[in-house]
Enzyme design. Sequence first.
Site, PDB file in Angstrom:
ATOM      1  N   THR A 164     -29.216 -12.461   6.564  1.00  0.00           N
ATOM      2  CA  THR A 164     -28.602 -11.314   7.222  1.00  0.00           C
ATOM      3  C   THR A 164     -27.219 -11.086   6.617  1.00  0.00           C
ATOM      4  O   THR A 164     -26.466 -12.033   6.391  1.00  0.00           O
ATOM      5  CB  THR A 164     -28.544 -11.479   8.759  1.00  0.00           C
ATOM      6  OG1 THR A 164     -28.244 -10.209   9.344  1.00  0.00           O
ATOM      7  CG2 THR A 164     -27.524 -12.507   9.218  1.00  0.00           C
ATOM      8  N   CYS A 171     -20.287  -9.273  14.856  1.00  0.00           N
ATOM      9  CA  CYS A 171     -21.632  -9.726  15.242  1.00  0.00           C
ATOM     10  C   CYS A 171     -21.789 -11.219  14.917  1.00  0.00           C
ATOM     11  O   CYS A 171     -21.021 -11.767  14.125  1.00  0.00           O
ATOM     12  CB  CYS A 171     -22.703  -8.975  14.460  1.00  0.00           C
ATOM     13  SG  CYS A 171     -22.676  -7.189  14.636  1.00  0.00           S
ATOM     14  N   HIS A 173     -29.539 -11.566  14.571  1.00  0.00           N
ATOM     15  CA  HIS A 173     -28.238 -10.938  14.274  1.00  0.00           C
ATOM     16  C   HIS A 173     -27.899 -10.051  15.472  1.00  0.00           C
ATOM     17  O   HIS A 173     -28.369  -8.924  15.565  1.00  0.00           O
ATOM     18  CB  HIS A 173     -28.360 -10.106  12.990  1.00  0.00           C
ATOM     19  CG  HIS A 173     -27.077  -9.445  12.548  1.00  0.00           C
ATOM     20  ND1 HIS A 173     -26.778  -9.242  11.213  1.00  0.00           N
ATOM     21  CD2 HIS A 173     -26.023  -8.926  13.225  1.00  0.00           C
ATOM     22  CE1 HIS A 173     -25.608  -8.616  11.110  1.00  0.00           C
ATOM     23  NE2 HIS A 173     -25.135  -8.408  12.321  1.00  0.00           N
TER      24      HIS A 173
END
Lengths: 290, 175
Positions: B36, B42, B59
């Site tokens: 990711t 995040c 994620h």
Amino acid sequence: MANMNDILSGLDGLAALPQTVLRITSMLGTGKASASDLEQVARNDEALTLTILRCANSAAYGRPGCAFTLRQSIARLGNSTMLKIVLEQKTSAMFAGAGAAYGLQRGALWRSAVGGAIAAEALARRANFDSPDLAFLCALLRDIGKLAFDAFFGPEYLGLVERHLRPDRTFVDAERAAFGFDHAQLGAELAARWRLPERIAESITFHHNPPAAAPAHDVLFDIVHAADIIGLWAGLAIGCDGMQYKLAEHVRVGLDLSRPVAEELIACTWDNLRQTESIMDQATPQRVTA
Amino acid sequence: MAPSTLSYARTEVDGKIVVGVGDLVVCNDPAALLVTYALGSCIGVTVYDPVAKVGGLLHFMLPSADLNKDKAAANPAMFGDSGIPLLFKACYEKGAKKERLIVCAAGGAEVLADDGHFKIGSRNRTLVRKIFWKNNILIAGDETGGSNSRTLSMRMDDGTAIVRTQGSERVLWPT
């Protein structure tokens, strides 16, 4: 070191917008063009004509499914929506393949442009700003300066900026230390060369440092600035510049942004972006069964 | 449709499975690499069972599904407190056992000069610590905070979890 003129003069693909777009943006910028005038130019561009007809006949603009002519569609949409449609369509290809200089995956810069635009439109509606379409458009174009840096320097760009990065320094400060100007200023210059309206170019200039005091203060600039930060929180276009930006205090206060409001905007931006991508078939849902 | 297998991930030619923002992927293909990109505020969470060779990557974007229950129902991977349980559940469904799972995390950065008004990254980090502490699960490796972008990846053949940031690379697990 290259100056702004060196960079912008050396860009074949970015140096100018297509003639159709230039003429329409110029006509819309004066505010004097009639639907008939705009139709004469738009009908030479088949893809643009289709987009205009599709938007005017969509539920978002009232009676869906009615068979409007091109001229009726242009009149129905209004100037700011027309400008939004024209520039969104024509800049998407420019954004799609760019971003490597900032360490971004292909398509990430375009996602950020659209995501920021969605956030700006939502912020504008929340603030009762008179033209949410204009806010959308300005946010969509806010990072065109990154396109120019990307096209001119390519992978060398990061090395040039990296040595000027400090933990407490914003990324635009590092760009200014490296080149004498940042991507916001470069983008505004590019917008001027594209002959976009001055207020759009100014919104690009100020999207990281909106002026707090009159007469330079403009709520539009505040909205575009806040939309950029909302985009970062939504995980859009976080490249080598990371989160090295600041939300201006006067924007936080002026737009009445609290944590719950910001989180709602982040969630809505992400949600709307995913829906948009799904419609545009840029991200096809698939089962991962490996 | 089981949400644990719905994904917007794109499988690339070299076996790399890219996990998007607000998404999770669970798999048991030892040839795969889960990755990711662009972790800012995040947080990316990896889990791996070295015996079953089952693992996953989440994620998530925001800490709490309380913000919007409808959005959480439609996209549980958007929030930490709905995405993390779903990640574990999806791994269990593929044969993983809780006592064998190795957990790593990265992300949770902040914009500069936040001054405590938003702290999106910090709240995400707190949520991760809290949820694993409450469930008696140790985080084997993590790299969170700061203001840099991070890329998190995990090899599915042995669970090696790697975080990359600004040209440098660090193995989170095995240490």
